[in-house]
Design a protein around this motif. Structure first.
Motif, PDB file in Angstrom:
ATOM      1  N   UNK A 147      21.015   3.961   5.689  1.00  0.00           N
ATOM      2  CA  UNK A 147      22.504   4.272   5.736  1.00  0.00           C
ATOM      3  C   UNK A 147      22.891   5.256   4.606  1.00  0.00           C
ATOM      4  N   UNK A 148      22.269   5.059   3.413  1.00  0.00           N
ATOM      5  CA  UNK A 148      22.512   5.806   2.194  1.00  0.00           C
ATOM      6  C   UNK A 148      21.262   6.014   1.531  1.00  0.00           C
ATOM      7  N   UNK A 149      20.414   7.030   1.727  1.00  0.00           N
ATOM      8  CA  UNK A 149      19.251   7.293   1.005  1.00  0.00           C
ATOM      9  C   UNK A 149      19.378   7.762  -0.495  1.00  0.00           C
ATOM     10  N   UNK A 150      18.712   7.179  -1.151  1.00  0.00           N
ATOM     11  CA  UNK A 150      19.067   7.654  -2.854  1.00  0.00           C
ATOM     12  C   UNK A 150      18.657   9.021  -3.093  1.00  0.00           C
ATOM     13  N   UNK A 151      17.540   9.786  -2.264  1.00  0.00           N
ATOM     14  CA  UNK A 151      17.204  11.149  -2.576  1.00  0.00           C
ATOM     15  C   UNK A 151      18.218  12.126  -1.844  1.00  0.00           C
ATOM     16  N   UNK A 152      18.642  11.598  -0.748  1.00  0.00           N
ATOM     17  CA  UNK A 152      19.578  12.648  -0.089  1.00  0.00           C
ATOM     18  C   UNK A 152      21.016  12.178  -0.233  1.00  0.00           C
ATOM     19  N   UNK A 153      21.318  11.178  -0.469  1.00  0.00           N
ATOM     20  CA  UNK A 153      22.839  10.713  -0.876  1.00  0.00           C
ATOM     21  C   UNK A 153      23.466  10.716   0.402  1.00  0.00           C
ATOM     22  N   UNK A 154      22.835  10.628   1.618  1.00  0.00           N
ATOM     23  CA  UNK A 154      23.354  10.474   3.061  1.00  0.00           C
ATOM     24  C   UNK A 154      22.666   9.694   4.011  1.00  0.00           C
ATOM     25  N   UNK A 155      23.340   9.179   4.955  1.00  0.00           N
ATOM     26  CA  UNK A 155      22.647   8.540   6.061  1.00  0.00           C
ATOM     27  C   UNK A 155      21.316   9.420   6.746  1.00  0.00           C
ATOM     28  N   UNK A 156      20.235   8.931   6.655  1.00  0.00           N
ATOM     29  CA  UNK A 156      19.130   9.663   6.893  1.00  0.00           C
ATOM     30  C   UNK A 156      17.995   9.032   7.648  1.00  0.00           C
ATOM     31  N   UNK A 157      17.244   9.744   8.588  1.00  0.00           N
ATOM     32  CA  UNK A 157      16.289   9.157   9.398  1.00  0.00           C
ATOM     33  C   UNK A 157      15.195   9.990   8.885  1.00  0.00           C
ATOM     34  N   UNK A 158      14.111   9.219   8.789  1.00  0.00           N
ATOM     35  CA  UNK A 158      12.665   9.899   8.406  1.00  0.00           C
ATOM     36  C   UNK A 158      11.612   9.502   9.391  1.00  0.00           C
ATOM     37  N   UNK A 159      10.718  10.701   9.825  1.00  0.00           N
ATOM     38  CA  UNK A 159       9.641  10.276  10.548  1.00  0.00           C
ATOM     39  C   UNK A 159       8.558  10.837   9.754  1.00  0.00           C
ATOM     40  N   UNK A 204       0.880  -1.244   0.112  1.00  0.00           N
ATOM     41  CA  UNK A 204      -0.100   0.113  -0.058  1.00  0.00           C
ATOM     42  C   UNK A 204       0.761   1.262   0.032  1.00  0.00           C
ATOM     43  N   UNK A 205       0.498   2.114  -0.621  1.00  0.00           N
ATOM     44  CA  UNK A 205       1.221   3.492  -0.774  1.00  0.00           C
ATOM     45  C   UNK A 205       0.572   4.578  -0.145  1.00  0.00           C
ATOM     46  N   UNK A 206       1.491   5.464   0.438  1.00  0.00           N
ATOM     47  CA  UNK A 206       0.753   6.762   1.022  1.00  0.00           C
ATOM     48  C   UNK A 206       1.707   7.895   0.724  1.00  0.00           C
ATOM     49  N   UNK A 207       0.813   8.930   0.370  1.00  0.00           N
ATOM     50  CA  UNK A 207       1.765  10.348   0.258  1.00  0.00           C
ATOM     51  C   UNK A 207       1.351  11.185   1.249  1.00  0.00           C
ATOM     52  N   UNK A 208       2.267  11.565   1.962  1.00  0.00           N
ATOM     53  CA  UNK A 208       2.166  12.285   3.282  1.00  0.00           C
ATOM     54  C   UNK A 208       3.351  13.357   3.503  1.00  0.00           C
ATOM     55  N   UNK A 209       3.282  13.807   4.916  1.00  0.00           N
ATOM     56  CA  UNK A 209       4.508  14.922   5.131  1.00  0.00           C
ATOM     57  C   UNK A 209       5.437  14.127   6.131  1.00  0.00           C
ATOM     58  N   UNK A 210       6.624  14.471   5.805  1.00  0.00           N
ATOM     59  CA  UNK A 210       7.626  13.883   7.164  1.00  0.00           C
ATOM     60  C   UNK A 210       8.782  14.862   7.213  1.00  0.00           C
ATOM     61  N   UNK A 211       9.254  14.562   8.392  1.00  0.00           N
ATOM     62  CA  UNK A 211      10.659  15.331   9.073  1.00  0.00           C
ATOM     63  C   UNK A 211      11.667  14.493   8.606  1.00  0.00           C
ATOM     64  N   UNK A 212      12.910  14.926   8.442  1.00  0.00           N
ATOM     65  CA  UNK A 212      13.984  14.074   8.335  1.00  0.00           C
ATOM     66  C   UNK A 212      15.111  14.647   8.470  1.00  0.00           C
ATOM     67  N   UNK A 213      16.255  14.056   8.990  1.00  0.00           N
ATOM     68  CA  UNK A 213      17.586  14.602   9.287  1.00  0.00           C
ATOM     69  C   UNK A 213      18.589  13.627   8.726  1.00  0.00           C
ATOM     70  N   UNK A 214      19.835  14.143   8.294  1.00  0.00           N
ATOM     71  CA  UNK A 214      21.003  13.629   7.660  1.00  0.00           C
ATOM     72  C   UNK A 214      22.020  14.098   8.532  1.00  0.00           C
ATOM     73  N   UNK A 215      23.102  13.112   8.391  1.00  0.00           N
ATOM     74  CA  UNK A 215      24.231  13.436   9.056  1.00  0.00           C
ATOM     75  C   UNK A 215      25.666  13.048   7.897  1.00  0.00           C
ATOM     76  N   UNK A 216      26.625  13.758   8.032  1.00  0.00           N
ATOM     77  CA  UNK A 216      27.723  13.747   7.205  1.00  0.00           C
ATOM     78  C   UNK A 216      28.787  12.645   7.639  1.00  0.00           C
ATOM     79  N   UNK A 217      29.723  12.387   6.737  1.00  0.00           N
ATOM     80  CA  UNK A 217      30.708  11.420   6.981  1.00  0.00           C
ATOM     81  C   UNK A 217      31.457  11.970   8.023  1.00  0.00           C
ATOM     82  N   UNK A 218      32.052  13.352   7.961  1.00  0.00           N
ATOM     83  CA  UNK A 218      32.723  13.687   9.176  1.00  0.00           C
ATOM     84  C   UNK A 218      32.020  13.476  10.774  1.00  0.00           C
ATOM     85  N   UNK A 219      30.739  13.850  10.516  1.00  0.00           N
ATOM     86  CA  UNK A 219      29.785  13.693  11.772  1.00  0.00           C
ATOM     87  C   UNK A 219      30.026  12.286  12.147  1.00  0.00           C
ATOM     88  N   UNK A 220      29.935  11.192  11.431  1.00  0.00           N
ATOM     89  CA  UNK A 220      30.026   9.840  11.804  1.00  0.00           C
ATOM     90  C   UNK A 220      31.561   9.572  12.270  1.00  0.00           C
TER      91      UNK A 220
END
Length: 755
Positions: A641-653, A583-599
């Motif tokens: 760990x590598x999201x295709x849209x952000x090209x960075x490690x990303x967490x979505x809620x 099932x698909x859902x179009x909705x709203x989200x908050x997400x954050x990314x981190x860089x290699x230096x931060x890791x």
């Protein structure tokens, strides 16, 4: 209404009634059992009585809206008792999905006080407004009870339903006064204005008498068992609540145990009945379950038994949370934090409603938020209830209501202001979709089917699934379409009225689940997989080297298996694969990314990155209800760990509703406070490598694998290093500078773990 400087206990009722009689819409926001009902019944009944001898034989009319059928039925009983000495001048009647067809015509023609719910107003009354014309023409008051429940997607839909009602009333020459009531609303006038679209007077001071309420926080003990990945397992909140309900019933204490899920209500009832039967078989009959999905006659019988005192104990979903007169209750047991402080105080307020002392017990579930709350009681007792979050301009909400309004009466440009600024932008899209057609100066509905059927205002979507006993063909009840994949899949354990069934098959095309009675020693929990893609980024701000974003996403979800768990301990017995469509859902989200230096600074290598992100995602979902008016089942999350849209490690809620519900947006604006509390909840947990109290999730589609507790703490530390102040912190500082007391601040992200 003052004597020697002390306000009369019921002065707020008089003030609210006076405003209403003067033609002002008003919201009464006083405590449970404070007599709010008289605040609206006085003007309503006096107006109905004054119009009883009107030439049309009907006189003035009033409409009462409740979020549940049970509350409307309960209020109708109260009105009839109150108005009985007045003869037949007040003709009150409930008009909802349970009302027999033969009664509906009488109600349309003769009732002057109609009690219903927003669903029936949306699907039944407004589309049939010509048949209701005499009622709408004489409509003087609209009562909206328990208005704090109208939040998120449901609240946004109700806001548009009320605008459609106001438009039709104006068409018939009426301009009703709106009377709203809630025991637990933050900024009640603001919330009421957003809901109705009208200026509203607030009456919030409350001097009504009330008994002492003793409130206990109860954390279930650890067991000797181990769960997923060897994590320690606490006794379940369901089992603890059942034990408490059993003990209270044995002592003759009238009690209700609240639980969030239908299955939980059934389980508590079954366990309590079995244990009471060991003490006294007659006591087992005095405990029952109450939830949605029962047949109408079953619900009415349970309500009568509760009112009469025949039932001593009840395990209930929030259907009994909302204002029902269950006076005489001595205790309330709350199995798991209900998601918001508003709901917590509503449920606790069911006890002691006759002015006597009462007991409320919050039994913590084994999850991050409940564990955090029992160890940080100030987060419950020293903070106000949450602000009501709703967004009537959500295009997924507004579009079907514009269509419904156009079918009721052709839409004109003069109508657009009533529906909000987004209406004008949506009309060309609705024309392009051939749902509306413009002719001269108005937009018309173009299709044969009913426009009101385009949307389910509770956001459930689709036809309810009927639960049918395979051997007899007997209809047991219904399950919401949105919950069918997880609750009545093949092999699922289904509880109904204390009896246990196993689902033999689920037919999604015909919306039927066939079940057969059984007695398994386990329950079932569905597992799913989720992927997410970014459609549009609305806002993006730097967080040190990382980024915090808010925007639109598309979520694809598929239930792939289910676990069997022991009823009392929660021990996992096995996993079974399922074949259900995605099932698909179009909705709203908050997400954050981190860089290699931060890791690198967080000492997170590729081997633990997935587990650290996953653990932070789980804990942040568990903690968000402290900052947004939601619970964890309203929201979802994905970590990659590598999201295709952000090209960075990303967490979505993300919001678990089409178009969003405002929860992710609230998370974006309170991100620093929210993620700081998340970090503290993980770090202060006593477990070694992660458990349900901190980073394991009861709804994880990956079986809580991988998870890395220490990595999540280090990841959040480095993310929060560069976090700017959020809106909540700025508002708190502004209040402090003006001498006001702000909310409890979030824990210091660098504070050492609690011992």
């Amino acid at each position: 209404m003052r004597a020697a400087g002390i306000e009369h206990p019921w002065a707020h009722q008089a003030r609210a009634a006076e405003h209403a009689l003067d033609g002002d819409s008003v919201v009464v926001a006083t405590g449970t059992a404070s007599g709010k009902s008289l605040s609206y019944l006085v003007p309503v009944l006096s107006t109905l009585l004054d119009g009883a001898e009107a030439p049309n034989g009907r006189g003035a009319t009033a409409l009462y809206l409740a979020p549940t059928k049970a509350l409307a039925a309960d209020q109708c009983r109260s009105v009839k008792e109150l108005s009985q000495p007045l003869g037949h001048s007040v003709r009150a009647a409930v008009h909802d999905g349970d009302t027999p067809f033969e009664e509906r015509e009488w109600i349309r023609q003769y009732a002057n006080y109609v009690l219903t719910n927003p669903d029936m107003l949306h699907r039944g009354i407004l589309p049939s407004h010509p048949r209701w014309s005499s009622f709408l023409k004489a409509l003087k008051y609209v009562v909206i009870d328990e208005c704090h429940t109208y939040r998120g997607v449901f609240g946004s839909h109700v806001a548009q339903v009320l605008r459609r009602l106001r438009r039709l009333c104006a068409r018939y020459g009426a301009s009703p006064v709106f009377l709203l009531a809630s025991a637990t609303a933050a900024e009640p006038a603001v919330a009421a204005r957003r809901l109705t679209g009208l200026p509203v007077v607030e009456v919030a001071d409350d001097a009504s008498p009330r008994g002492e309420l003793v409130f206990a926080l109860w954390e279930p003990p650890l067991t000797e068992l181990h769960g997923e990945k060897g994590a320690p397992v606490r006794r379940t909140a369901t089992a603890e609540a059942a034990d408490l309900l059993t003990d209270l019933t044995v002592q003759g204490v009238r009690s209700v145990a609240f639980v969030r899920s239908r299955r939980g209500a059934e389980l508590i009832s079954v366990i309590a009945q079995e244990r009471l039967a060991e003490v006294d078989r007659s006591l087992a009959r005095r405990v029952a379950a109450y939830r949605g999905g029962y047949l109408p006659e079953e619900r009415r019988a349970l309500e009568r038994a509760l009112h009469s005192g025949e039932l001593l104990g009840l395990a209930a979903t929030n259907a009994l949370e909302l204002g029902m007169d269950v006076s005489g209750l001595d205790a309330v047991v709350i199995a798991g934090y209900p998601g918001t402080r508003a709901s917590l105080w509503q449920q606790a307020g069911r006890a002691g409603r006759s002015g006597q002392g009462a007991l409320a017990v919050l039994v913590a579930r084994d999850d991050p938020l409940d564990t955090f709350l029992v160890h940080h009681p100030e987060a419950l007792f020293d903070r106000p209830v949450e602000s009501t979050v709703l967004d009537p301009d959500n295009p997924y909400v507004l579009a079907p209501h514009l269509c419904a309004a156009a079918e009721e009466l052709p839409l004109t440009e003069d109508d657009l202001a009533l529906f909000g600024p987004a209406a004008e932008e949506l009309l060309p899209q609705l024309e392009a979709a051939k749902l509306l057609r413009r002719r001269t100066r108005a937009w018309h509905w173009t299709r044969r089917e009913r426009a009101a059927d385009l949307t389910d205002i509770r956001g459930e979507g689709g036809r309810p699934v009927q639960v049918v006993e395979a051997g007899t063909g007997r209809l047991l009840g219904t399950v919401d379409a949105g919950a069918a994949h997880t609750s009545v899949h093949e092999g699922a354990v289904h509880l109904h009225q204390g009896r246990t069934y196993v689902v033999r098959s689920l037919d999604l095309e015909d919306s039927v689940a066939l079940v057969e009675q059984a007695s398994p020693s386990w329950t079932t929990v569905a597992r799913d997989t989720t992927s997410i893609s970014v459609l549009e980024t609305d806002t993006e701000i730097p967080w040190g080297d990382g980024r915090l974003c808010f925007g639109s996403v598309e979520v694809t979800n598929q239930v792939v298996s289910f676990l069997r768990r022991r009823v009392i301990t929660g021990e996992v017995l096995g996993e079974t694969k399922l074949d259900l469509p995605p099932r698909t859902l179009r909705t709203r989200a908050v997400w954050w990314t981190v860089t290699e230096d931060q890791l690198d600074r967080a000492r997170i290598n590729p081997e633990i990155l997935g587990g650290a992100l996953h653990a932070a995602e789980h804990a942040s979902i568990g903690m968000l209800p402290l900052f947004a008016t939601c619970d964890r089942w309203d929201i979802g999350g994905v970590s990659i760990p590598l999201h295709p849209d952000t090209l960075l490690p990303t967490v979505f809620v993300y919001d678990g509703h089409p178009g969003g519900a405002g929860f992710a947006e609230r998370a974006f604006h309170t991100a620093r406070s929210w993620l700081t509390a998340t970090r503290q909840a993980i770090a202060s947990c006593e477990c070694e490598a992660g458990c349900p109290s901190c980073i394991q999730s009861p709804k994880c589609g990956n079986g809580n694998d991988p998870l890395h507790k220490r990595g999540a703490v280090r990841l959040l530390d480095v993310l929060l290093e560069g976090a700017p102040e959020d809106k909540a912190e700025k508002a708190e500082k502004a209040r402090a500078s003006e001498g006001e007391e702000g909310p409890i601040s979030a824990p210091d992200p660098q504070a050492p773990p609690a011992p």
